[in-house]
Motif scaffolding. Structure first.
Motif, mmCIF file in Angstrom:
data_model
loop_
_atom_site.group_PDB
_atom_site.id
_atom_site.type_symbol
_atom_site.label_atom_id
_atom_site.label_comp_id
_atom_site.label_asym_id
_atom_site.label_seq_id
_atom_site.Cartn_x
_atom_site.Cartn_y
_atom_site.Cartn_z
ATOM 1 N N GLU A 4 -131.084 28.298 17.807
ATOM 2 C CA GLU A 4 -130.123 27.252 17.457
ATOM 3 C C GLU A 4 -128.746 27.873 17.214
ATOM 4 O O GLU A 4 -127.726 27.235 17.363
ATOM 5 N N VAL A 5 -128.718 29.119 16.775
ATOM 6 C CA VAL A 5 -127.471 29.870 16.632
ATOM 7 C C VAL A 5 -127.631 31.141 17.436
ATOM 8 O O VAL A 5 -128.728 31.532 17.800
ATOM 9 N N PHE A 6 -126.523 31.787 17.748
ATOM 10 C CA PHE A 6 -126.597 33.031 18.475
ATOM 11 C C PHE A 6 -127.228 34.092 17.595
ATOM 12 O O PHE A 6 -126.682 34.476 16.562
ATOM 13 N N TYR A 7 -128.337 34.578 18.041
ATOM 14 C CA TYR A 7 -129.193 35.464 17.253
ATOM 15 C C TYR A 7 -128.471 36.737 16.824
ATOM 16 O O TYR A 7 -128.604 37.209 15.708
ATOM 17 N N LEU A 8 -127.677 37.322 17.724
ATOM 18 C CA LEU A 8 -127.054 38.618 17.440
ATOM 19 C C LEU A 8 -125.807 38.529 16.571
ATOM 20 O O LEU A 8 -125.335 39.546 16.067
ATOM 21 N N ALA A 35 -132.569 41.181 22.531
ATOM 22 C CA ALA A 35 -132.157 40.003 21.759
ATOM 23 C C ALA A 35 -130.903 39.347 22.311
ATOM 24 O O ALA A 35 -130.578 38.216 21.942
ATOM 25 N N ALA A 36 -130.185 40.032 23.211
ATOM 26 C CA ALA A 36 -128.918 39.516 23.724
ATOM 27 C C ALA A 36 -129.095 38.363 24.705
ATOM 28 O O ALA A 36 -128.121 37.793 25.173
ATOM 29 N N VAL A 37 -130.324 38.007 25.019
ATOM 30 C CA VAL A 37 -130.589 36.907 25.944
ATOM 31 C C VAL A 37 -130.485 35.573 25.212
ATOM 32 O O VAL A 37 -131.130 35.374 24.186
ATOM 33 N N GLU A 38 -129.669 34.674 25.732
ATOM 34 C CA GLU A 38 -129.500 33.351 25.142
ATOM 35 C C GLU A 38 -129.987 32.288 26.133
ATOM 36 O O GLU A 38 -130.007 32.520 27.345
ATOM 37 N N PRO A 39 -130.384 31.109 25.649
ATOM 38 C CA PRO A 39 -130.913 30.061 26.531
ATOM 39 C C PRO A 39 -129.866 29.543 27.514
ATOM 40 O O PRO A 39 -128.718 29.329 27.146
ATOM 41 N N VAL A 40 -130.282 29.355 28.754
ATOM 42 C CA VAL A 40 -129.368 28.849 29.784
ATOM 43 C C VAL A 40 -129.899 27.572 30.434
ATOM 44 O O VAL A 40 -129.260 27.004 31.316
ATOM 45 N N LEU A 41 -131.051 27.106 30.001
ATOM 46 C CA LEU A 41 -131.675 25.934 30.613
ATOM 47 C C LEU A 41 -130.852 24.682 30.373
ATOM 48 O O LEU A 41 -130.395 24.427 29.261
ATOM 49 N N THR A 42 -130.660 23.896 31.426
ATOM 50 C CA THR A 42 -130.005 22.597 31.329
ATOM 51 C C THR A 42 -130.865 21.566 32.044
ATOM 52 O O THR A 42 -131.660 21.897 32.924
ATOM 53 N N PHE A 43 -130.699 20.319 31.653
ATOM 54 C CA PHE A 43 -131.441 19.223 32.276
ATOM 55 C C PHE A 43 -130.485 18.320 33.039
ATOM 56 O O PHE A 43 -129.350 18.148 32.622
ATOM 57 N N ASP A 170 -138.004 30.991 30.575
ATOM 58 C CA ASP A 170 -136.998 31.075 31.617
ATOM 59 C C ASP A 170 -137.507 32.014 32.702
ATOM 60 O O ASP A 170 -138.035 33.089 32.404
ATOM 61 N N VAL A 171 -137.360 31.622 33.948
ATOM 62 C CA VAL A 171 -137.907 32.408 35.057
ATOM 63 C C VAL A 171 -137.226 33.773 35.157
ATOM 64 O O VAL A 171 -137.885 34.813 35.265
ATOM 65 N N VAL A 172 -135.904 33.806 35.117
ATOM 66 C CA VAL A 172 -135.159 35.044 35.344
ATOM 67 C C VAL A 172 -135.121 35.919 34.100
ATOM 68 O O VAL A 172 -135.350 37.127 34.172
ATOM 69 N N GLN A 173 -134.857 35.319 32.947
ATOM 70 C CA GLN A 173 -134.679 36.103 31.721
ATOM 71 C C GLN A 173 -135.954 36.297 30.915
ATOM 72 O O GLN A 173 -136.020 37.169 30.059
ATOM 73 N N GLY A 174 -136.947 35.449 31.163
ATOM 74 C CA GLY A 174 -138.159 35.527 30.358
ATOM 75 C C GLY A 174 -137.980 34.956 28.969
ATOM 76 O O GLY A 174 -138.820 35.156 28.090
ATOM 77 N N TYR A 175 -136.879 34.231 28.752
ATOM 78 C CA TYR A 175 -136.594 33.668 27.428
ATOM 79 C C TYR A 175 -137.622 32.592 27.078
ATOM 80 O O TYR A 175 -137.875 31.692 27.884
#
Length: 235
Positions: A4-8, A35-43, A170-175
């Motif tokens: 919900e917030v940027f983890y780093l 940990a630098a991976v953040e969500p990029v999924l959009t609908f 996430d397919v590319v990042q594994g998030y």
């Protein structure tokens, strides 16, 4: 939903204790990179659906496809679509990557991500299901059987007739975007009477189908929460 917030952000001014040793990167730096991976999924999105049974990627039975289609309709047009991951494509891509890089890819999660990438999917919903009647598996040896992770405490596993768990990544990042799990007790399993002549495999299939239908309801809730969390993050 994990970010919900940027983890780093809360660690940006925190120094690490360990230092790099020669050309090796310290574990703290490796953790920061992970940990630098953040969500990029959009609908709307193309969400792959991958089914794992007894540790292997398997095709989706018709009744389970119907269950996921119902979830898609309930989530509405803005959700996107579910796309069954093709096991043949996943295996072919894995073999191709293995031959090009001289490495043998046999891990089911890597196969799923490679197959999902070839099908141009945004994320993939991976789920696995077990029934106590399945002789191919020792139901109580949960830690040895599950790919996604431990399902139940041993005391609950003994009482359960079947269980299922899902993870959206996430397919590319594994998030990891979210998880859902369910158990099926005897009352739910035997709500439909079974004859002694019924084949054990048919009962096992029925239990797994019921578990997936129950799981689909929890996955629907997970997606609803995820969409809400992603909208708040964008604001």
């Amino acid at each position: 939903y994990y970010a919900e917030v940027f983890y780093l952000e809360k660690y940006k001014n925190v120094s690490t204790v360990a230092v790099a040793n020669g050309d090796n990167i310290s574990i703290e730096e490796q953790i920061r990179k992970v940990a630098a991976v953040e969500p990029v999924l959009t609908f709307p999105a193309r969400i792959g659906v991958a089914r794992i049974e007894n540790g292997h990627l398997s095709a989706l039975p018709g009744e389970e496809v119907e269950a996921w289609e119902k979830v898609k309709k309930k989530l509405g047009r803005d959700f996107g679509e579910f796309v069954p991951l093709n096991p043949l494509i996943a295996n072919m891509v894995s073999q191709n990557v293995s031959s090009q890089n001289n490495t043998y890819i046999n891990d089911v999660m890597n196969k799923i991500r490679l197959g999902a990438a070839r099908q141009h999917l945004d994320a993939v919903l991976i789920y696995e299901v077990y029934s106590q009647t399945d002789r191919k598996s020792n139901f109580l040896a949960i830690a040895d059987l599950t790919i996604i992770g431990s399902f139940l405490l041993p005391s609950r596993a003994v009482e359960a007739e079947g269980f299922a768990k899902a993870m959206l990544i996430d397919v590319v990042q594994g998030y990891p975007y979210g998880m859902a799990d369910v158990i099926l007790d005897k009352e739910e399993v035997y709500s439909t009477p079974w004859r002694a002549s019924d084949r054990e495999q048919a009962l096992s299939d029925s239990i797994e189908t019921k578990a997936v239908i129950k799981l689909s309801e929890e996955v629907e809730k997970m997606f609803e929460q995820l969409r809400w969390d992603l909208m708040r993050k964008e604001q």
